[in-house]
Design a protein around this motif. Structure first.
Motif, mmCIF file in Angstrom:
data_model
loop_
_atom_site.group_PDB
_atom_site.id
_atom_site.type_symbol
_atom_site.label_atom_id
_atom_site.label_comp_id
_atom_site.label_asym_id
_atom_site.label_seq_id
_atom_site.Cartn_x
_atom_site.Cartn_y
_atom_site.Cartn_z
ATOM 1 N N PRO A 85 1.004 -1.226 0.455
ATOM 2 C CA PRO A 85 0.496 0.077 0.303
ATOM 3 C C PRO A 85 0.890 1.163 0.304
ATOM 4 O O PRO A 85 0.378 2.555 -0.662
ATOM 5 C CB PRO A 85 -1.180 0.076 1.255
ATOM 6 N N ALA A 86 1.988 1.438 0.741
ATOM 7 C CA ALA A 86 2.546 2.527 0.587
ATOM 8 C C ALA A 86 3.466 2.481 -0.852
ATOM 9 O O ALA A 86 3.580 4.028 -1.219
ATOM 10 C CB ALA A 86 3.727 2.458 1.878
ATOM 11 N N MET A 87 3.829 1.913 -1.234
ATOM 12 C CA MET A 87 4.271 1.698 -2.732
ATOM 13 C C MET A 87 3.265 2.621 -3.693
ATOM 14 O O MET A 87 3.325 3.704 -4.619
ATOM 15 C CB MET A 87 4.603 0.664 -2.776
ATOM 16 N N ARG A 88 2.169 1.725 -3.541
ATOM 17 C CA ARG A 88 1.005 2.077 -4.517
ATOM 18 C C ARG A 88 0.825 3.716 -4.719
ATOM 19 O O ARG A 88 0.654 4.746 -4.853
ATOM 20 C CB ARG A 88 -0.021 1.320 -4.415
ATOM 21 N N ASP A 89 0.655 4.266 -3.213
ATOM 22 C CA ASP A 89 -0.046 5.351 -2.622
ATOM 23 C C ASP A 89 1.732 6.545 -3.406
ATOM 24 O O ASP A 89 1.341 7.322 -3.771
ATOM 25 C CB ASP A 89 0.805 5.815 -1.243
ATOM 26 N N PHE A 90 2.292 5.858 -2.841
ATOM 27 C CA PHE A 90 4.017 6.712 -3.458
ATOM 28 C C PHE A 90 3.736 7.030 -5.365
ATOM 29 O O PHE A 90 4.100 8.561 -5.592
ATOM 30 C CB PHE A 90 5.109 5.899 -2.816
ATOM 31 N N VAL A 91 3.173 6.474 -5.526
ATOM 32 C CA VAL A 91 3.231 6.316 -7.165
ATOM 33 C C VAL A 91 1.947 6.926 -7.939
ATOM 34 O O VAL A 91 2.184 7.939 -8.742
ATOM 35 C CB VAL A 91 2.843 4.902 -8.231
ATOM 36 N N SER B 264 -6.165 3.298 -12.324
ATOM 37 C CA SER B 264 -5.607 2.296 -12.347
ATOM 38 C C SER B 264 -4.721 1.667 -11.351
ATOM 39 O O SER B 264 -4.757 0.714 -11.362
ATOM 40 C CB SER B 264 -4.731 1.939 -14.342
ATOM 41 N N VAL B 265 -4.139 2.638 -10.809
ATOM 42 C CA VAL B 265 -2.456 3.048 -9.814
ATOM 43 C C VAL B 265 -3.605 2.217 -8.660
ATOM 44 O O VAL B 265 -3.648 1.836 -7.681
ATOM 45 C CB VAL B 265 -2.217 4.010 -9.328
ATOM 46 N N ARG B 266 -4.995 3.125 -8.289
ATOM 47 C CA ARG B 266 -5.574 3.260 -6.927
ATOM 48 C C ARG B 266 -6.088 1.788 -7.124
ATOM 49 O O ARG B 266 -6.212 1.284 -6.014
ATOM 50 C CB ARG B 266 -6.274 3.786 -7.171
ATOM 51 N N GLY B 267 -6.472 1.166 -8.228
ATOM 52 C CA GLY B 267 -6.733 -0.389 -7.520
ATOM 53 C C GLY B 267 -6.289 -1.758 -8.304
ATOM 54 O O GLY B 267 -6.186 -2.798 -8.498
ATOM 55 N N LEU B 268 -4.600 -1.068 -8.197
ATOM 56 C CA LEU B 268 -3.601 -1.515 -8.369
ATOM 57 C C LEU B 268 -3.829 -2.819 -6.979
ATOM 58 O O LEU B 268 -3.778 -2.852 -5.547
ATOM 59 C CB LEU B 268 -1.911 -1.328 -7.708
ATOM 60 N N ARG B 269 -3.624 -4.637 -6.984
ATOM 61 C CA ARG B 269 -3.505 -5.558 -6.053
ATOM 62 C C ARG B 269 -2.309 -5.824 -5.904
ATOM 63 O O ARG B 269 -1.714 -6.622 -7.280
ATOM 64 C CB ARG B 269 -4.590 -6.410 -6.447
ATOM 65 N N HIS B 270 -2.104 -6.646 -5.004
ATOM 66 C CA HIS B 270 -0.354 -6.755 -5.028
ATOM 67 C C HIS B 270 -0.563 -8.636 -5.694
ATOM 68 O O HIS B 270 -1.779 -9.458 -5.446
ATOM 69 C CB HIS B 270 -0.385 -7.261 -3.256
ATOM 70 N N LYS B 271 0.750 -8.574 -6.192
ATOM 71 C CA LYS B 271 1.016 -9.456 -7.190
ATOM 72 C C LYS B 271 1.133 -10.933 -6.232
ATOM 73 O O LYS B 271 0.638 -11.860 -6.574
ATOM 74 C CB LYS B 271 1.894 -9.269 -7.901
#
Length: 612
Positions: A3-9, A52-59
């Protein structure tokens, strides 16, 4: 930590200019293998990217194969089909965020991305291997460490510093309208900018070709030539893929010792240079050798990175006069964008060397080959004075509808004065003129004429086209499909700035939105000059920047906008050649703008005391 990675992007994407087509974004996750979330050409609006970024789910998955992910990017993401504008000279940036060590080798794929010209910034946590990140980036200062992913916001300033040392920050006189920054994100991306800034891209290296006179007359001087080449190679950065080297000998015909892509290490290049044996033969056909270089050495198949915007340098060392003509092949190399430096002995013809180089200061004389070490300083000086590409492709689009009949002579005179400031004869600048009303009519293309006299004669002979209504949209679309193309003489694929100067006296009867946007995406800088009969908002839409829309009360006032036009022109993206053999992120070099540069750019920059 995801989640921290996603927020950073997300925060980084919010700083980019996606809606106007300047910046493009891609996101890729990886573990054992990579998975593309979206490509560079998947989305064209910031809202779509952010959604799309907000919807990222961990792979998920294991192990962590960073090498395989880097290889995948090279083959599938940094490609034209995936939306990369690398062939157009748009900077390619990869930001890797990782929390561990790679289970596979990263050496070859990391090197391949460097050779592709990708700037890589790696952000790792305490679980990462700092040396591995430095290998991936190629520069210790581009490897950034955080204790945990929640600390990513704290590296904003450090990331900004890294970015500013690699891409030259400029303060344009007006906002830039070309695609000057491609920010590419893996897992998560970051441009490292707290505010929107503009950059010039500094190519990471150069392609250097040595052309050596191996005729019978240079047998005794050949060892000195060989030693000179060896010393030059020692100053280059071959091991990290920044610089490439080729050596060619010639007499009656040329013989390649090795191509630009034959060797990838400095040791291999030096071993080959030390083993050079004098070719021999006669007569000395320099023209044939130059032609051979154009067709067989300065090519992508031989390792030339010219299509990627990497500077091309030819160093010719010769001891005699050519037996064949050098005019046409020398001109062809100049048009290809090759910087030629010629070193000749007292047996050479100084005027011939100047013709080959195109600049008297690039023709260096020595009394004998044993004096070659003495020209080192002069050679460095020559390299440092040629730092800005002086080429430009200019298209004039003239409103020739019925309403502009009386003002057309003033338009024609204005175009003539602009052409007189350009460097057409030496192949640096190209010009095209198109009239339009209901439909467009090409007067001549960018590759129709090769001399200023021909261009000026054609401009003086322009006759008003006439017709109605005024379809500016159709004219812009026509330019995109038929004029700003390689077949019509556009050098856009080679990174030469593309400029459109529109002069119009009325409002368009058709829509200009889509064709204007298409030209912007093509990287065309548009300047629109309109009279009081024009729609200022329409002109601003066409240019993309209010300051690029210039107003005059009447066409007879066109001479008065010269200074304003110079100011706008000075924002054109200028390709930069490193002043030293290698420009690194740690040591940016100061650029010198010679007075011989493009008249419009040089005069404005010097007069206003502005630096690059």
């Amino acid at each position: 930590g995801f989640p921290a990675m996603r927020d950073f992007v997300q925060k980084q994407v919010e700083t980019l200019s996606v809606d106007d087509g300047k910046d493009r974004v891609s996101v890729v996750q990886y573990s054992r293998d990579p998975a593309v979330q979206f490509y560079l050409n998947t989305y064209t609006t910031k809202r779509e990217v952010l959604d799309s970024v907000r919807g990222l789910r961990h792979k998920g998955g294991r192990p962590l194969n960073t090498g395989a992910a880097l290889r995948y990017l090279r083959d599938n993401v940094f490609t034209a089909s995936a939306g990369s504008r690398r062939p157009e000279g748009v900077p390619q940036v990869l930001i890797l965020i990782t929390g561990g060590r790679s289970f596979d080798s990263i050496d070859e794929p990391a090197s391949a991305l460097k050779q592709l010209g990708v700037l890589t910034i790696a952000i790792g946590t305490r679980g990462s291997d700092p040396r591995e990140l430095e290998t991936i980036t190629g520069e210790p200062s581009h490897a950034v460490s955080v204790s945990d992913f929640t600390d990513l916001p704290n590296v904003q300033e450090q990331l900004s510093s890294v970015m500013s040392t690699v891409l030259m920050r400029v303060t344009p006189l007006t906002p830039t309208v070309t695609a000057t920054g491609l920010f590419f994100f893996v897992l998560q991306n970051s441009c490292g900018c707290k505010e929107r800034v503009q950059f010039y891209h500094v190519p990471a290296g150069k392609d250097v070709v040595f052309l050596l006179d191996g005729s019978d007359g240079t047998r005794t001087g050949f060892p000195a030539m060989r030693d000179f080449v060896q010393k030059q190679v020692e100053t280059l950065s071959v091991d990290d893929g920044k610089d490439r080297v080729s050596v060619v000998q010639y007499s009656s015909d040329p013989a390649v010792q090795f191509y630009l892509n034959t060797y990838t290490t400095k040791r291999e290049v030096l071993d080959s240079v030390r083993g050079l044996r004098h070719k021999g033969g006669r007569p000395l056909n320099t023209g044939a050798a130059l032609r051979y270089l154009r067709d067989n050495v300065f090519t992508a198949s031989a390792g030339s990175r010219r299509p990627e915007g990497v500077p091309q340098v030819l160093i010719l060392i010769t001891g005699g006069r050519s037996f064949d003509s050098i005019d046409e092949p020398a001109s062809a190399l100049k048009q290809l964008g090759v910087l030629t430096i010629a070193i000749g002995t007292r047996g050479s013809d100084p005027r011939e060397l100047q013709t080959i180089t195109g600049e008297p200061s690039h023709a260096v004389s020595v009394s004998d080959f044993t004096d070659l070490p003495n020209v080192q300083e002069q050679l460095s000086s020559v390299m440092s004075t040629v730092c800005i590409s002086q080429w430009i492709d200019v298209v004039f689009l003239l409103d020739a509808s019925d309403a502009t009949r009386t003002g057309f002579p003033a338009m024609r005179d204005f175009v003539q004065k602009q052409v007189e400031t350009l460097s057409v004869d030496d192949g640096k600048d190209r010009v095209s003129v198109v009239q339009y009303s209901r439909d467009p009519a090409v007067q001549f293309y960018l590759n129709t004429y090769t001399t200023k006299r021909e261009v000026l004669d054609s401009v003086r002979g322009l006759r008003h086209k006439g017709g109605r209504p005024l379809n500016t949209g159709a004219a812009l679309r026509y330019l995109r499909d038929n004029v700003f193309t390689a077949s019509a003489g556009s050098r856009r694929p080679e990174g030469v700035p593309q400029v459109l100067i529109l002069i119009t006296g009325g409002r368009s009867f058709d829509s200009i939105d889509e064709p204007a946007s298409a030209l912007k995406q093509l990287g065309v800088l548009t300047i629109a000059i309109g009279t009081r009969g024009s729609d200022p908002r329409e002109l601003e839409t066409i240019t993309g920047e209010p300051s690029h829309a210039v107003s005059v009360s009447d066409f007879t006032d066109l001479p008065n906008v010269q200074e304003q036009l110079s100011s706008v022109m000075s924002t054109v993206l200028m390709r930069v050649t490193p002043l030293t053999p290698t420009v690194t992120g740690k040591n940016m070099t100061q650029l010198q703008i010679p007075r011989s540069s493009h008249p419009v750019l040089s005069e404005h920059l010097h007069h206003k005391k502005r630096g690059p």
